[in-house]
Design a protein around this motif. Structure first.
Motif, short mmCIF file in Angstrom:
data_model
loop_
_atom_site.label_atom_id
_atom_site.label_comp_id
_atom_site.label_asym_id
_atom_site.label_seq_id
_atom_site.Cartn_x
_atom_site.Cartn_y
_atom_site.Cartn_z
N THR A 125 0.84 -1.19 0.00
CA THR A 125 0.00 0.00 0.00
C THR A 125 0.88 1.24 0.00
N LEU A 126 0.30 2.38 -0.39
CA LEU A 126 1.08 3.61 -0.45
C LEU A 126 1.54 4.05 0.93
N SER A 127 0.70 3.81 1.95
CA SER A 127 1.09 4.20 3.30
C SER A 127 2.29 3.39 3.78
N ASN A 128 2.28 2.07 3.56
CA ASN A 128 3.41 1.23 3.93
C ASN A 128 4.66 1.62 3.16
N TRP A 129 4.45 1.87 1.87
CA TRP A 129 5.58 2.25 1.02
C TRP A 129 6.18 3.57 1.47
N SER A 130 5.34 4.53 1.80
CA SER A 130 5.82 5.84 2.25
C SER A 130 6.58 5.71 3.57
N ARG A 131 6.07 4.92 4.48
CA ARG A 131 6.73 4.75 5.77
C ARG A 131 8.09 4.08 5.60
N ILE A 132 8.14 3.05 4.78
CA ILE A 132 9.39 2.31 4.57
C ILE A 132 10.44 3.19 3.89
N THR A 133 10.05 3.91 2.87
CA THR A 133 11.01 4.75 2.14
C THR A 133 11.55 5.87 3.02
N HIS A 134 10.68 6.51 3.80
CA HIS A 134 11.14 7.59 4.66
C HIS A 134 12.09 7.07 5.74
N MET A 135 11.76 5.93 6.32
CA MET A 135 12.63 5.35 7.34
C MET A 135 13.97 4.92 6.74
N SER A 136 13.93 4.33 5.57
CA SER A 136 15.15 3.83 4.93
C SER A 136 16.08 4.97 4.54
N VAL A 137 15.52 5.98 3.88
CA VAL A 137 16.35 7.09 3.43
C VAL A 137 16.90 7.88 4.63
N SER A 138 16.09 8.05 5.66
CA SER A 138 16.55 8.77 6.85
C SER A 138 17.69 8.02 7.53
N LEU A 139 17.56 6.70 7.63
CA LEU A 139 18.62 5.89 8.22
C LEU A 139 19.88 5.95 7.37
N ALA A 140 19.71 5.89 6.04
CA ALA A 140 20.87 5.98 5.14
C ALA A 140 21.57 7.33 5.29
N LEU A 141 20.79 8.40 5.43
CA LEU A 141 21.37 9.73 5.62
C LEU A 141 22.17 9.79 6.92
N PHE A 142 21.60 9.27 7.98
CA PHE A 142 22.26 9.29 9.29
C PHE A 142 23.59 8.52 9.23
N ILE A 143 23.56 7.33 8.65
CA ILE A 143 24.76 6.50 8.57
C ILE A 143 25.81 7.16 7.67
N SER A 144 25.38 7.72 6.55
CA SER A 144 26.31 8.35 5.60
C SER A 144 27.01 9.55 6.24
N VAL A 145 26.25 10.36 6.96
CA VAL A 145 26.84 11.53 7.61
C VAL A 145 27.86 11.11 8.66
N LEU A 146 27.52 10.09 9.46
CA LEU A 146 28.45 9.61 10.47
C LEU A 146 29.73 9.05 9.85
N PHE A 147 29.57 8.27 8.78
CA PHE A 147 30.74 7.74 8.08
C PHE A 147 31.63 8.88 7.57
N ALA A 148 31.01 9.85 6.91
CA ALA A 148 31.78 10.95 6.31
C ALA A 148 32.51 11.76 7.38
N VAL A 149 31.80 12.10 8.44
CA VAL A 149 32.39 12.91 9.50
C VAL A 149 33.53 12.18 10.20
N CYS A 150 33.26 10.94 10.61
CA CYS A 150 34.29 10.17 11.33
C CYS A 150 35.51 9.90 10.45
N GLY A 151 35.26 9.54 9.19
CA GLY A 151 36.37 9.27 8.29
C GLY A 151 37.23 10.50 8.03
N TYR A 152 36.58 11.63 7.77
CA TYR A 152 37.35 12.84 7.46
C TYR A 152 38.01 13.43 8.69
#
Length: 324
Positions: A125-152
């Motif tokens: 359903t669109l509601s499930n899809w919206s929830r999953i995509t927002h959670m996934s992209v938000s988690l990816a953003l959080f992890i990417s920022v931490l990787f970039a900051v810690c590495g640099y």
């Protein structure tokens, strides 16, 4: 994986098993390791027909990504004070920053497998899809920022395209991180293979593949990708070219172009103006980024030890063996 990233894990595993594996042993050549891993793990997982069967595999990959992040954070705290900072290390952006946009786009691109994943949901359903995509992209953003900051923060201007190239060979914690990273790549590839095979099936076989064609197409896709990895071992420029030539069109250009084509609003409607702006930025990033990548490719250490790892560097001697 970069050449040096596989060498230490193989040697450590061999020592644990009591095997006498020297620098000239076949098991220390990245080409041999890549072929063995591809045949034993990557190809069998890529032969699945249902992408939902890779759910557990993806979860394991997520867990390993978290482990890698923890390792990078630990080394940021223990190694950062001992690595000399480069000049002007904290300038926000330099002239080649546009190349990084392609790499960041590649980290977030998921458009190509969205329909496959949507169809694999138990309740699509669109509601499930919206929830999953927002959670996934938000988690990816959080992890990417931490990787970039810690590495640099740890290596500043010495940071390689593959941050694990910056750690010393005698750093057992980083070696374990390299091993986890290699496993995540093994577990991630089959999902991308699904997408490629689906496109080939839709374009050339009306969306349906017989068992023989399914196996044949999968083997060809895996063989082509493996051949490229055997020939080239520098991750940085691969990420740049993938981001600029693949991710940037998928993220910025194609969606906005389709929206503008299908939109029934006036050209000066706010949605059309925003889409047009994103489209323009995407074309600019793709064009300028490609030219800069060709003219100024990112250098790769090819598994060489960084200068601060040598014993004659008194401030860093044995630093990678700090307790954790």
């Amino acid at each position: 994986m970069i050449a040096g990233s596989w060498l230490k894990p193989v040697q450590c595993i061999s020592c644990t098993l009591g095997l006498n594996v020297g620098p000239d042993n076949l098991l220390t050549y990245r080409q041999i390791i890549i072929l063995c891993i591809t045949i034993i793990f990557t190809l069998p997982m890529s032969l699945y027909r249902d992408i939902a069967k890779l759910a557990k595999v993806s979860f394991i990959s997520l867990i390993l990504t978290t482990v890698i992040l923890v390792i990078v954070m630990i080394r940021a705290a223990t190694l950062s004070p001992l690595v000399p900072k480069t000049e002007n290390a904290w300038i926000f952006a330099k002239s080649n920053a546009i190349q990084a946009i392609g790499v960041m786009s590649f980290a977030f691109v998921c458009h190509h497998n969205s329909f496959l994943i949507y169809g694999s949901l138990e309740e699509p359903t669109l509601s499930n899809w919206s929830r999953i995509t927002h959670m996934s992209v938000s988690l990816a953003l959080f992890i990417s920022v931490l990787f970039a900051v810690c590495g640099y923060v740890t290596f500043t201007g010495y940071t390689e395209g593959d941050v694990f190239e910056n750690y010393c060979r005698d750093d057992d914690l980083a070696t374990f991180g390299r091993f986890c990273y290699g496993v995540t790549i093994i577990l991630t590839f089959p999902i991308e293979c699904f997408v490629t095979r689906e496109v080939i099936a839709n374009v050339f076989f009306n969306g349906t593949l017989t068992t023989i064609l399914h196996v044949a197409v999968t083997v060809i896709v895996v063989a082509v990708a493996t051949s490229i990895s055997l020939v080239y071992d520098c991750l940085g420029i691969v990420l740049e070219l993938n981001g600029i030539l693949s991710a940037t069109p998928l993220v910025f250009i194609i969606p906005t172009a389709c929206y503008l084509k299908l939109s029934e609003e006036r050209w000066n409607h706010s949605d059309n103006l925003i889409s047009g702006l994103i489209l323009t930025v995407g074309v600019l990033v793709m064009t300028v980024g490609f030219v800069m990548t060709i003219l100024h490719p990112q250098e790769c250490s090819h598994g060489k030890e960084m200068f601060y790892c040598f014993p004659n560097n008194a401030s860093l001697y044995n630093s990678t063996l700090l307790p954790f």
